[in-house]
Design an enzyme around this catalytic site. Structure first.
Site, short mmCIF file in Angstrom:
data_model
loop_
_atom_site.label_atom_id
_atom_site.label_comp_id
_atom_site.label_asym_id
_atom_site.label_seq_id
_atom_site.Cartn_x
_atom_site.Cartn_y
_atom_site.Cartn_z
N ASP A 92 -40.78 0.63 19.82
CA ASP A 92 -40.91 -0.79 20.14
C ASP A 92 -40.47 -0.99 21.60
OD1 ASP A 92 -38.17 -0.67 20.05
OD2 ASP A 92 -37.95 -1.91 18.28
N CYS A 304 -42.76 8.45 -11.34
CA CYS A 304 -42.60 8.82 -9.94
C CYS A 304 -42.36 10.33 -9.81
CB CYS A 304 -41.42 8.05 -9.32
SG CYS A 304 -41.17 8.43 -7.57
N CYS A 306 -41.11 11.86 -7.06
CA CYS A 306 -40.18 12.20 -5.97
C CYS A 306 -39.01 13.03 -6.51
CB CYS A 306 -39.68 10.93 -5.29
SG CYS A 306 -38.23 10.18 -6.06
N CYS A 309 -36.52 11.13 -8.78
CA CYS A 309 -36.94 10.81 -10.14
C CYS A 309 -37.19 12.04 -11.00
CB CYS A 309 -38.19 9.93 -10.10
SG CYS A 309 -37.85 8.29 -9.42
N HIS A 335 -36.48 8.23 -2.71
CA HIS A 335 -37.35 7.54 -3.67
C HIS A 335 -38.05 6.35 -3.02
CE1 HIS A 335 -38.93 5.41 -7.10
NE2 HIS A 335 -38.38 4.33 -6.54
ZN LIG Z 1 -38.90 8.35 -7.35
#
Ligand SMILES: [Zn+2]
Length: 375
Positions: A92, A304, A306, A309, A335
């Site tokens: 930015d 999920c 990931c 999870c 996650h």
């Molecule tokens: Zn997850």
């Protein structure tokens, strides 16, 4: 390849999908950019951020110019080498943070002088200095220096501010020069006023940029007003260049923005929430600190994929969060970033398949079912 390009591959309603090609790799759009404020996406290694599906990170000019300093980063090989991320980085311009974080600000035609929130030292940011800092950092996508007024603001203030930002946009363009392989984005201002946004878009088009940001939103106006503005603002910008909505947002903000023609977004939400015990899921927010999770053997989200999870229960996450263990922030951040990137992939696939509306309906239905705390 030393050039950059943007190729749209499909549209569905106003939603678009495509690819920004840069020498450091492709950015699939719509894209969500995790924020690496101080040359790190907090609690994550760069390869882990990449594993969530991120093609590009955002770095903050304001933070990096104050600490460790752009000249020092350049001396150490640039931001990519410094933070060990070899894919695209967008920085930015510093304009937003200087207005929100710095003190003793003095705004003039030349730029903004201010005192650092870190040590009180005096600094100056101008279009020319912002372009210099972003070049020293080595960023792939450079943002023009602008002024971002807080909303609500009266029309005269918005108009004056927008016109200053357009003069700064021209100075940013001039200072950026010709840098093959790097992109410069202009930033549309004008608050929620359609005609001011239109004038701003015209001024930016006349200067000519590699991409265009919708600036000055997500500053307290609320989702309804933001969507109201996004009903016209992206349409005022060139069709054949990427459109970037700065600082957005929650999952439903992101979906609503893409539906209205936005290609890129960034937000600290998934990383910040991860460190404060909040997980974003298909069904809504899980507050892992709540006692109801203390003996719950289920993952945050059974669907999920990931590492959080697939490897850890809500009970474990509750325990490590309550115990102030670092792994709590690491797992919840992972996650959250994974979930945000899954949303982006889902939208890219749905736009390509011509089924964005059905995807969006399923997205909202999944959330409606879930006051997650009842699950
Ligand atoms: Zn997850």
């Amino acid at each position: 390849m030393s050039t950059t390009s943007f190729t749209l591959s499909a549209t569905c309603g106003k939603a678009r999908t495509g690819v920004i090609d840069t020498p450091r790799g492709q950015i699939r759009t719509p894209a969500f950019m995790p924020v690496g404020t101080a040359a790190t996406v907090k609690a994550m290694l760069p390869e882990q951020v990449r594993a969530t599906g991120a093609d590009i990170l955002l770095g903050n000019t304001y933070h990096l110019m104050l600490r460790p300093g752009a000249e020092r980063v350049a001396k150490l090989g640039g931001l990519h080498r410094f933070m060990n991320w070899d894919r695209p980085i967008l920085t930015d311009s510093g304009g937003f943070q200087v207005m929100s974080l710095a003190s003793l600000r003095k705004l003039t035609e030349e730029g903004v002088s201010f005192a650092s929130h870190v040590d009180g030292s005096r600094h100056m940011l101008s279009p020319e200095r912002s372009m210099e800092i972003q070049k020293l950092l080595g960023s792939d996508i450079v943002m023009a220096f602008d002024e971002c007024p807080a909303l609500p603001a009266d029309r005269a203030r918005l108009e004056q501010s927008m016109q200053l930002s357009m003069r700064w946009a021209q100075r940013s363009r001039d200072a950026f020069g010709d840098r093959p392989g790097h992109m410069l984005f202009g930033i549309q201002q004008g608050g929620l006023e359609e005609d001011l946004r239109g004038q701003s878009a015209e001024a930016l088009r006349a200067i000519g940029f590699d991409g265009y940001a919708v600036g000055g939103l997500a500053v307290g106006e609320g989702q309804e007003a933001m969507f109201g503005c996004l009903d016209f603002a992206p349409d005022q910008l060139p069709v054949d260049k990427p459109r970037y909505l700065m600082g957005v947002g929650k999952p439903d903000d992101i979906v609503g923005a893409v539906k209205r023609g936005i290609d890129m977004m960034d937000c600290v939400l998934p990383t910040r929430s991860g460190r404060t015990g909040q997980a974003w899921t298909r069904h809504g927010v899980v507050n892992i600190k709540n006692a109801r999770h203390a003996e719950d053997p289920r993952p945050l989200d059974e669907a999920c994929t990931c590492p959080c999870c697939t490897g850890y229960s809500r009970a474990y996450l509750h325990h490590v969060y309550r115990s102030h263990e670092m792994i709590a922030g690491m797992l919840l951040t992972w996650h959250n970033l994974h979930y945000f990137q899954q949303i982006m992939q889902g939208m890219r696939d749905a736009i390509a398949a011509g089924s964005f509306d059905a995807w969006e309906a399923a997205f909202h239905a999944g959330r409606a079912e879930g006051d997650i705390e009842r699950l």
